[in-house]
Write an enzyme that holds these catalytic residues in place. Structure first.
Site, mmCIF file in Angstrom:
data_model
loop_
_atom_site.group_PDB
_atom_site.id
_atom_site.type_symbol
_atom_site.label_atom_id
_atom_site.label_comp_id
_atom_site.label_asym_id
_atom_site.label_seq_id
_atom_site.Cartn_x
_atom_site.Cartn_y
_atom_site.Cartn_z
ATOM 1 N N ARG A 109 2.128 8.783 -6.615
ATOM 2 C CA ARG A 109 1.750 10.113 -7.138
ATOM 3 C C ARG A 109 2.068 10.329 -8.613
ATOM 4 N NH1 ARG A 109 -1.408 10.483 -2.940
ATOM 5 N NH2 ARG A 109 -0.441 11.143 -0.996
ATOM 6 N N HIS A 112 -5.452 -0.430 5.803
ATOM 7 C CA HIS A 112 -5.131 0.437 6.960
ATOM 8 C C HIS A 112 -6.122 0.359 8.130
ATOM 9 C CE1 HIS A 112 -7.862 2.939 4.632
ATOM 10 N NE2 HIS A 112 -6.924 3.308 3.768
ATOM 11 N N ASN A 147 -5.048 6.314 -7.067
ATOM 12 C CA ASN A 147 -5.552 7.698 -7.029
ATOM 13 C C ASN A 147 -4.516 8.692 -7.540
ATOM 14 O OD1 ASN A 147 -3.959 7.301 -4.763
ATOM 15 N ND2 ASN A 147 -5.200 8.600 -3.430
ATOM 16 N N HIS A 181 0.835 -1.210 0.000
ATOM 17 C CA HIS A 181 0.000 0.000 0.000
ATOM 18 C C HIS A 181 0.866 1.255 0.000
ATOM 19 C CE1 HIS A 181 -4.052 1.797 1.430
ATOM 20 N NE2 HIS A 181 -3.303 2.760 0.925
ATOM 21 N N ASP A 225 1.122 2.654 3.669
ATOM 22 C CA ASP A 225 0.247 3.741 3.219
ATOM 23 C C ASP A 225 1.079 5.006 2.967
ATOM 24 O OD1 ASP A 225 -1.921 5.162 2.369
ATOM 25 O OD2 ASP A 225 -3.024 5.088 4.255
ATOM 26 N N HIS A 255 1.511 5.215 -2.221
ATOM 27 C CA HIS A 255 1.057 6.188 -3.221
ATOM 28 C C HIS A 255 2.301 6.767 -3.870
ATOM 29 C CE1 HIS A 255 -3.149 6.195 -1.751
ATOM 30 N NE2 HIS A 255 -2.578 5.925 -0.584
ATOM 31 N N ASN A 268 -5.630 9.607 7.151
ATOM 32 C CA ASN A 268 -6.953 9.000 7.133
ATOM 33 C C ASN A 268 -6.815 7.513 6.820
ATOM 34 O OD1 ASN A 268 -9.703 8.712 7.160
ATOM 35 N ND2 ASN A 268 -9.963 9.302 5.022
#
Lengths: 312, 435
Positions: free
Chosen positions: B74, B241, B104, B70, B314, B72, B287
């Site tokens: 970008r 998460h 995302n 997990h 995360d 990101h 979050n």
């Protein structure tokens, strides 16, 4: 004692002695506002910026008048006219303000912690004039000033705070302040507006308004802040008024020397009835008067009082 | 080209924990030679044949390459925060040999084109394995299924709308069913938005700070929903998460019933609590939010008893533009690739986990969830992490290989770090040669 703090950000970071010094200073300065010529030269040449990123009339005017009575130059900036609407960040706006060498920045902001962020990144003194749901230290201090004026002190007093505790920075700062000064604080309101863990801040939670106000020496009614309401917190203003409002019937439960306070602006007929707001228990306008003296005291202490005291 | 890793303690969770030497040829594990006597490491010389690199692993731990399911990255779209290359560099330095990057991005990875772009970038920098995760719903809109067949063909390993929940229960049901037919794992970001609506954990600290809170139930009600949907469809679901004790309880009970649910948590949830927000530190904003000590302990206990299968970072890089702002306006998330291993090792130091459990949670378990091989077996690709358990150092965000600096662990003393990371038998990180 001597004032040493750079900023006034919340009540929690002030000691009882510091609160005492602020109130002593405010009582000393209150008389200036009663003179025919309401102005002393104490802060001549000092610049105070009122940086109000959230709408406010009373608090901004109170700070403005306080600055002028001490002869400081005072500039007010409102959100709509600031560069924030052009996309500038808060920190950048503040750094630009600081580059013009003000002595004190008073900030009101809808984000909790915004004054703390400014205080960390600026060398000038910062006064929190209300940040989100977090703190409103000058309101709590003027409330305490009013109580000390009427009651002589704080020890053993029962303070009841009624209404939307969750969304109220006034409630948080008053809980911290009155407990620090030796009073007991209880809160009451719809269960949807009592935040979790409030007991850990030292306040007790009363089951209903009657229980909270019976035997209380001070009753602080909170405005139902419609602009901050999320959905489902209470059904109607009518029911709120019936269940939680301070009305003529409930006035009968009060101690004969109880004080009714409200940070304003009041919703007449919602959380407080005309009988309560205008009646003999009410000290709501004394709060407003004391607010000017209290803010003069903070300006005095932050902008030079301590330094003056050094050289005297 | 041969590499020999000699003199180390080799842990392959569920298989071995023994002093052994590992021989790598052509990117694969050719031989694992157990040493009989732990007190007498095999005679060590670094003078071998010219084409043999010998790694002196005496005093070090040798484990299967860590897998972070997990992150990101970008890229595409927010390259000022991170790129596939900088994220891969941080991963390698953190001991990871593989990362799963969430969809995302901008544009969203809901297509073969974006999946291929990410894999192309990863191949060009040639560091760690990058496993793209596609979107559950097209455009992360929560309205219709993304094209899982395309995503799978292009190389995606799973689907997730991470960053957002799948609020529509029917969409989630159909995503599970459809993904199972295509052969993609489903990773769920559990958050009931109508309950969430805050910027930190709801509790005493949020009350004190006057910040709107996110109650534990905002997470756990959707964890319970997704368990129910997994049981309805018979399709495995992976919960991303996990931060609350209630979610842990729900997953534990589901596993006891035999439900095909797996779960991950992030190092910050077993390391920090919402007290870290105290000074309105936006580096403590993420979050789901940091919770209370009760939750922190529940998450750690869930790792220990296997309720939570995996530790995933995360890793959520943000620049100061998103973080040096008012707390309620700040972006959610912190970096994690270079701090995860040391934070995981704290659980071992505190006797919460064994080393074997920790490395299962950081390698084999996540690999299994996404259906990728992992382990130290002869013939396997040589994805290996070599760790110095006793190294103490001050972690500096400024020196992190990530492009971003948003971490609450800046300046912390950490213990334990990767000294070598090997992917396909190539050294992609060597601490001694790192600047």
């Amino acid at each position: 004692m001597q004032w040493t703090k750079k900023d006034v950000l919340d009540i929690e970071s002030l000691s009882a002695e510091e609160i005492g010094l602020i109130l002593d200073t405010a009582f000393g300065l209150k008389e200036i506002s009663e003179r025919p010529i309401k102005k002393v030269p104490t802060l001549r040449g000092q610049t105070i910026v009122l940086f109000f990123m959230e709408p406010s009339t009373r608090t901004r005017i109170s700070f403005d008048i306080a600055a002028k009575r001490l002869s400081a130059d005072c500039v007010a900036i409102a959100a709509a006219s600031s560069s924030i609407v052009k996309g500038e960040t808060l920190i950048d706006t503040a750094r630009n303000l600081e580059a013009m060498n003000p002595d004190i920045v008073v900030i009101r902001h809808s984000s909790a912690g915004a004054p703390h962020m400014l205080a960390r990144s600026l060398d000038v003194s910062v006064i929190n004039a209300g940040d989100g749901m977090h703190a409103h230290p000058t309101q709590a201090l003027l409330d305490m000033m009013t109580v000390r004026e009427k009651k002589g002190g704080f020890a053993g007093l029962n303070v009841a705070i009624i209404g939307d505790i969750t969304h109220s920075r006034v409630a948080r700062s008053n809980i911290a302040g009155f407990i620090k000064m030796g009073s007991a604080v209880r809160v009451a309101g719809p269960a949807t507006m009592i935040p979790p863990g409030i007991e850990r801040l030292g306040a007790s939670v009363a089951g209903n308004v009657e229980e909270a106000i019976t035997g209380a020496d001070v009753i602080i009614m909170l405005r139902i802040q419609k602009e901050r309401q999320r959905r489902f917190l209470f059904p109607t203003e009518r029911e709120y008024s019936v269940q939680y409002g301070l009305n003529a019937a409930r006035l009968g439960l009060l101690k004969s020397d109880a004080l009714i306070m409200h940070p304003g602006p009041i919703n007449r007929g919602v959380e407080i009835s005309p009988e309560a707001a205008d009646g003999p228990f009410s000290v709501i306008l004394d709060q407003v008067t004391n607010g000017v003296a209290l803010r003069m005291a903070l300006f005095y202490l932050l902008a030079g009082g301590a330094r003056h005291a050094d050289t005297d | 080209m041969q590499i020999q890793i000699k003199g180390g303690r080799v842990i392959d969770p569920g298989v071995m924990d023994t002093p052994a030497d590992i021989f790598i040829e052509d990117g694969r594990i050719a031989k694992i030679e157990t040493r009989r006597n732990d007190s007498e490491p095999a005679p060590f010389t670094d003078s071998g044949p010219e084409d043999v690199t010998v790694i002196d692993a005496r005093g070090l731990l040798v484990v299967p390459g860590l897998v972070d399911m997990h992150v990101h990255l970008r890229d595409p779209g927010q390259e000022y925060k991170e790129t596939v290359e900088t994220g891969s560099r941080a991963a390698a330095a953190g001991g990871f040999t593989a990362v799963c990057c969430m969809p995302n991005t901008s544009p969203v990875n809901d297509s073969a084109a974006i999946t291929s772009y990410i894999l192309d970038r990863a191949a060009r920098c040639g560091l760690v394995r990058v496993y793209p995760v596609g979107a559950i719903s097209a455009g992360l809109s929560g309205e219709q299924l993304a094209q899982y067949g395309d995503l799978k063909s292009a190389g995606a390993v799973a689907v997730s709308d991470d960053g957002k929940p799948v609020s529509d229960a029917q969409l989630m049901r159909r995503a599970l069913e459809y993904a199972s037919g295509i052969g993609l794992a489903v990773i769920s970001h559990c958050e009931e938005l109508s309950l969430a609506g805050g910027v930190m954990n709801e509790g005493e600290v949020s009350t004190r700070l006057g910040l709107p809170g996110i109650p534990n139930a905002a997470e756990s009600v959707m964890v319970m929903r997704d368990i129910a949907l997994s049981e309805l469809t018979g399709v495995p679901v992976h919960i991303a998460h996990v931060s609350t004790s209630e979610s842990v309880e729900a997953i534990r009970a589901a596993k006891a019933r035999g439900a095909a649910v797996t779960a991950e948590t992030a190092p910050h949830y077993f390391t920090l609590t919402d007290e870290a927000v105290n000074s309105y530190d936006t580096h403590a904003k993420m979050n789901p939010p940091l919770r209370t000590e009760k939750d922190r302990l529940a998450v750690a206990a869930a790792l220990a008893d296997g309720t939570i299968d995996a530790i995933a970072t995360d890793h959520a890089p943000h620049s100061q533009i998103e973080k040096e702002v008012e707390f309620d306006l700040a972006a959610n998330g912190i970096t994690g690739l270079e701090t995860a291993l040391a934070l995981g090792l704290r659980l071992v130091e505190e006797d919460v986990l064994s080393l074997e459990q920790l490395f299962a949670a950081m390698s084999k378990n996540p690999a299994k969830i996404i259906g990728k091989p992992c382990g130290l077996e002869v013939g396997q690709a040589a994805d290996i992490t070599i760790i110095d358990l006793s190294a103490k150092y001050l972690y500096s965000a400024a020196k992190d290989r990530s492009k971003s600096r948003n971490t609450p662990f800046d300046g912390r003393e950490l213990k334990g770090r990767a000294v070598y990371t090997l992917v396909d038998g190539s050294i992609v990180f060597d601490l001694s040669k790192d600047t």
